[in-house]
Design an enzyme around this catalytic site. Sequence first.
Site, short mmCIF file in Angstrom:
data_model
loop_
_atom_site.label_atom_id
_atom_site.label_comp_id
_atom_site.label_asym_id
_atom_site.label_seq_id
_atom_site.Cartn_x
_atom_site.Cartn_y
_atom_site.Cartn_z
N SER A 21 -9.11 -1.07 3.70
CA SER A 21 -10.55 -2.08 3.45
C SER A 21 -10.94 -1.54 2.00
CB SER A 21 -11.53 -1.84 4.59
OG SER A 21 -12.37 -0.97 4.31
N VAL A 22 -11.75 -2.59 1.55
CA VAL A 22 -12.79 -2.28 0.49
C VAL A 22 -13.61 -1.02 0.38
CG1 VAL A 22 -14.60 -3.77 1.24
CG2 VAL A 22 -13.93 -3.53 -1.24
N LYS A 23 -14.04 -0.82 1.89
CA LYS A 23 -14.93 0.35 2.19
C LYS A 23 -14.57 1.53 1.77
CE LYS A 23 -18.31 -1.49 2.72
NZ LYS A 23 -19.15 -2.05 3.57
N ASP A 24 -13.14 2.03 1.48
CA ASP A 24 -12.68 3.27 0.91
C ASP A 24 -13.23 3.56 -0.34
OD1 ASP A 24 -11.09 2.81 3.53
OD2 ASP A 24 -9.13 2.96 2.42
N ALA A 43 -16.93 4.58 0.32
CA ALA A 43 -16.79 5.95 1.14
C ALA A 43 -16.62 7.22 0.17
CB ALA A 43 -15.72 6.15 2.38
#
Length: 542
Positions: free
Chosen positions: A87-90, A93
């Site tokens: 996901s884009v959230k890597d 993070a």
Amino acid sequence: MYLDFGRIRGRFGMHHVNHPYVGELRIRNVGSRSPKHREQGKKTQIMAKYDNILATVGGTPVIRINNLAPAHVKLYVKVEAFNPMGSVKDRLALGVIEDAERSGKLRPGQTVIEATSGNTGIGLAMVCAQKKYPLVVVMAESFSVERRKLMRFLGAKVVLTPAFQKGSGMLAKAVELAETHGWFLTRQFDNEANADVHSRTTAREILADFDGEKLDYLVTGFGTGGTLKGVARVLRQERPDTKIVVCEPDNSQLLGSGIAQARAADGTITASHPNFRPHPMQGWSPDFISKLAEDAVSMHLIDQIVPIDGNDAMRLSRELAQKEGIFVGITAGAALAGALKLCETAPAGSTILCMLPDTGERYLSTPLFADIQADMNDDEMKISKSTPNYRFDVAPPPAAPAAPVANAVALDKDAVAFVEQAIADPAKPVVMFALEWCEFCWSVRKLFARFKIPYRSVDIDSVEYQAGGRGAAIRAALTAKTSLATVPQIFIGGKLFGGATDLLAAWKQGQLQTALADARVSYEADSSVDPNSFLPGWLQAR
Ligand code: PMP
């Protein structure tokens, strides 16, 4: 690891290298961008070796939509599922953790905590695993179960909050825990490092991919608003002709309402946004407008807001899979729905890029997969019946009687003695003859573990029993004794209980409990547990 930007410019003819956000742009799969390889339709990985998993974050591909897009536009998607945790959230993070390391806000070994609908937690779990920070994730119980399991698999602790307390409840819990325990709260909803990482990576990748080509629209949704603010502010500067189109659920229009978010003087959210309603686009539009999303509004980065029907979001997620082979989640389907709406009025020759935030694998237990059956449907059954063998609709042949081992083969005396000793061992009255990885043996193990029943497992196919064919000799001795050809076989106080399903039935009927009491085996009963839940998942699904 990161290519020198000057070199990239030389090679790909990029112009905008002196931008403040340019830092660690990393080009992967750059061959697809070189005219030569584009012609050949090849993708060359010039950086296939990485120092660690974190170096593979970002550099996601932009892919043309062929079958779902109308012919008069060029519609592209940026597929964030290509990030290592899907996901884009890597990006966020890695961005927030490295920012906190640089500023000293995060100390080595300090516990990291965040409130997340899942993808941020999964990305953080990867980053924290690699960088050796303990991680606690606070998540509302309503987000998909596979997300919790993924985070726990990656070593994180997941603390659930009640669904009725919504996104703001889980955030408040994370703040409370961070303050109480001195943990580092990543604050994805207002941490500038979130938007910065998108300006530095996502936006730069888009500029590189559309260098020398027009880009009329960028379509995205918002959760934290990190993607929106971070990408849109760079495009505003570098590609002022690109219109920024923001999607949100049609039944839960926060930005579209024009109603400001209630906040305390310090920025803390004090109440849910009055327009928030539950919607299926997990990861978009929490029950408040975050600081970063609000910034995007006040910086005039948004040109158009498009409301999206939840049914369209789910339909287009499925259609992306079935008509384009692109396997992505619900917000991806939602963003594509927005892009397709735009296509209806976009002038011929328009180029549109649409952000697809995550992989579809995260939604197996959600309404997205509600119509995807586990069993064969009529069409599949027809295919099965179209040839004579290996069919479910034909009754299985009667089980072969147990081989008359005792008469045919001389039994191994040691094996016979071993079986007798194991069954009659007063120190271990519960004994199971098993195969190490047999699913039914695991069902019994789960029952024993759940009720804390001490037992001995003789795993006759394990390494321990392989030398000299000992396991096979034990099995022959066992079959000669019980006339049962199958495994597992369970004995309690010397008495045979049969196999896995026999044992589960005996628990249901109370016979197992009586046998355990007779054999003075202590255990912890729990009548609320259905023993069938210990059976393999594929049997329970029927
Ligand atoms: N889609 C999904 C599935 C997400 O998890 C998120 C992040 N919450 C988004 C979209 C939105 O991204 P952002 O937080 O950068 O606005």
